[in-house]
Motif scaffolding. Structure first.
Motif, short mmCIF file in Angstrom:
data_model
loop_
_atom_site.label_atom_id
_atom_site.label_comp_id
_atom_site.label_asym_id
_atom_site.label_seq_id
_atom_site.Cartn_x
_atom_site.Cartn_y
_atom_site.Cartn_z
N THR A 101 0.81 -1.22 0.00
CA THR A 101 0.00 0.00 0.00
C THR A 101 0.84 1.27 0.00
O THR A 101 0.32 2.36 0.18
N LEU A 102 2.14 1.13 -0.17
CA LEU A 102 2.99 2.32 -0.02
C LEU A 102 3.89 2.57 -1.23
O LEU A 102 4.97 3.14 -1.09
N SER A 103 3.42 2.18 -2.42
CA SER A 103 4.29 2.35 -3.59
C SER A 103 4.51 3.82 -3.92
O SER A 103 5.57 4.20 -4.38
N GLU A 142 7.08 -1.37 -5.70
CA GLU A 142 5.83 -2.10 -5.89
C GLU A 142 5.36 -2.67 -4.55
O GLU A 142 4.20 -2.57 -4.18
N SER A 143 6.31 -3.29 -3.87
CA SER A 143 6.02 -3.75 -2.51
C SER A 143 7.33 -3.76 -1.74
O SER A 143 8.41 -3.71 -2.34
N PHE A 144 7.22 -3.75 -0.43
CA PHE A 144 8.43 -3.91 0.38
C PHE A 144 8.05 -4.68 1.64
O PHE A 144 6.88 -4.97 1.88
N PHE A 145 9.06 -5.04 2.41
CA PHE A 145 8.82 -5.88 3.57
C PHE A 145 9.07 -5.12 4.87
O PHE A 145 10.03 -4.35 4.97
N GLY A 204 13.82 6.36 6.21
CA GLY A 204 14.99 6.23 5.34
C GLY A 204 14.62 5.75 3.95
O GLY A 204 15.15 6.23 2.94
N ILE A 205 13.69 4.82 3.86
CA ILE A 205 13.27 4.30 2.55
C ILE A 205 12.59 5.40 1.72
O ILE A 205 12.84 5.55 0.54
N ILE A 206 11.74 6.19 2.39
CA ILE A 206 11.10 7.31 1.68
C ILE A 206 12.19 8.25 1.16
O ILE A 206 12.16 8.71 0.01
N LYS A 219 13.92 -6.02 -3.62
CA LYS A 219 13.32 -6.57 -2.41
C LYS A 219 13.95 -5.84 -1.21
O LYS A 219 15.10 -6.08 -0.86
N VAL A 220 13.17 -4.93 -0.63
CA VAL A 220 13.70 -4.07 0.43
C VAL A 220 13.01 -4.41 1.76
O VAL A 220 11.78 -4.56 1.80
N VAL A 221 13.79 -4.51 2.82
CA VAL A 221 13.22 -4.79 4.14
C VAL A 221 13.50 -3.63 5.08
O VAL A 221 14.64 -3.14 5.17
#
Ligand SMILES: *Cc1c(COP(=O)(O)O)cnc(C)c1O
Ligand SMILES: [Zn+2]
Length: 411
Positions: free
Chosen positions: A90-92, A98-101, A357-359, A372-374
């Motif tokens: 829900t955060l693309s 597309e998705s992350f973990f 940090g990901i944002i 594939k990001v966690v």
């Protein structure tokens, strides 16, 4: 036979017999943090994918073959580890992915990732016959030690800055620890705790000097690999204060690779608050010298002037081919709100710093979209209500009838 081959100093490289040294390198002193070097040939025989598939222990102790304990009598029933890994779709827009973990480590017994370290620290204390422990902490390491020590009947002395959030201090008190609120910074609480440990002979849980604590934290990486069906992520993002957590995460992934559980490493990305960022500054200057500045951030768990495990933190980033990014307090609060409102996971400020940090990484064009990001959520939002309220906004106060409710609804 012991799984521990030796303890190796991360600063000078000298090696020690584990029976010889309890904490740091005698030559380098406090900066000479030791790394526990394990016998992977031996561990490999037991800890296989098949072994894990058949394992019904849903806690970090499912990785016991890779945890350096000589006996298991200090293992407590309190469940640390085996926290959920969510695939978030829900955060693309915010992440460009597309998705992350999301690895939700707020789901530990005292509500932070520190429980992994405390579970092992308490078991180690038992093994050594040391039934009085201490720690200095920004809050979570302390509340976590308190909880696990309580379950094990170990007495604890805790040093936290007087500014530690109330919920964390409440945890210490309800678990029955002896608490010293230090009129000073976290760095000063650390100094005082180490002096007291020396004088009174307590076993020190501080991850910054006790090499065995990281052996608990590394299990978060084992779990991520297993939950991804033995595939390594491309990137693992971790909030950095002292640097023990990121060091543990990297050690865990390296070991999973060495043991043949995964076939490549992830890049490790460390995230700091922009006014509490000695590791980022050292990374950018390509040095292992950390320059002290008074830390200033809402994220109390990573409000650190001198990173006590900075060498391991920088090694994690350098060796994995990762990097460091900084986020502002405002970005942390925004991330907290977005995460809660789009995933239902409510983290404390440091707990959502990796997501912030990901944002940031997306804004800087550092993400490709199909990686594939966690993100590791390292602590619960309920630990620091004051900060959360800054992000959350206000509720509607109404009379107990429909008139005002209607007004608000129709507005
Ligand atoms: C301790 C902590 C961190 C940072 O770990 P370090 O080992 O100090 O780098 C991040 N988030 C939370 C919630 C923590 O309690
Ligand atoms: Zn040394």
């Amino acid at each position: 036979m012991s799984k521990v081959l030796k303890l190796k100093c991360v600063k000078c490289g000298r090696e020690y017999d584990p029976a010889q040294v309890l904490y740091t390198c005698p030559e380098c002193g406090i900066e000479g943090i030791l790394d526990v070097v394990l016998d992977y040939d031996q561990i490999k025989k037991e800890l296989t994918r098949d072994y894990l598939k058949k394992n019904t222990d849903y806690s970090l102790w499912r990785y016991l073959p890779a945890i350096p304990l000589e006996d298991t009598k200090g293992i407590q029933p309190l469940q640390a580890g085996w926290t959920p890994l969510y695939n978030i779709k829900t955060l693309s827009k915010e992440t460009g992915l597309e998705s992350f973990f999301l690895k939700d480590d707020s789901r530990n017994p005292t509500a932070s990732l520190k429980d992994r370290a405390s579970a092992v620290g308490v078991a180690k204390a038992y093994e050594l016959g040391r039934f009085v422990m201490c720690t200095a902490s920004t809050g979570n390491a302390a509340s976590s030690l308190s909880g696990f020590a309580a379950s094990a009947g170990i007495k604890t002395y805790i040093f936290v800055p007087e500014t530690a959030p109330e919920a964390k201090v409440t945890q210490l008190l309800i678990y029955g620890s002896n608490v010293f609120l230090v009129k000073g910074t976290y760095d000063e609480a650390v100094e005082l705790c180490f002096k007291a440990a020396d004088e009174f002979g307590w076993y020190n849980r501080s991850c910054a000097i006790n090499p065995y604590l990281l052996e608990g934290k590394k299990t978060v990486a084992y779990e991520i690999c297993e939950q991804l069906r033995f595939q390594a992520p491309d990137i693992a993002v971790v909030a950095v204060g002292d640097g023990c957590s990121i060091g543990g995460v990297w050690k865990g992934f390296k070991e999973c690779f060495t043991l043949g559980l995964i076939d490549k490493f992830p890049k490790i990305v460390g995230v700091q608050a922009e006014k509490s960022n000695p590791v980022t500054r050292a990374f950018e200057k390509n040095t292992y010298e950390f320059e002290y500045r008074v830390p200033e951030t809402i994220a109390d768990s990573i409000s650190v002037g001198i990173p006590r495990n900075g060498i391991k933190a920088l090694n994690a980033v350098h060796e994995s081919g990762g990097y460091m990014v900084d986020v502002s307090d405002e970005e942390i609060l925004t991330a907290m709100k977005i995460l809660a409102q789009k995933t239902g996971v409510f983290g404390e400020p440091a707990g959502v710093t990796s997501f912030a940090g990901i944002i940031k990484m997306n804004e800087l064009g550092l993400l490709k979209g199909d990686e594939k990001v966690v993100s590791i959520v390292s602590g619960s939002g309920l630990k620091d209500i004051k900060s959360a309220m800054k992000a959350a906004g206000k509720a509607n106060l109404v009379e107990p009838n429909l008139t005002e409710v209607r007004k608000i609804i129709n507005n």
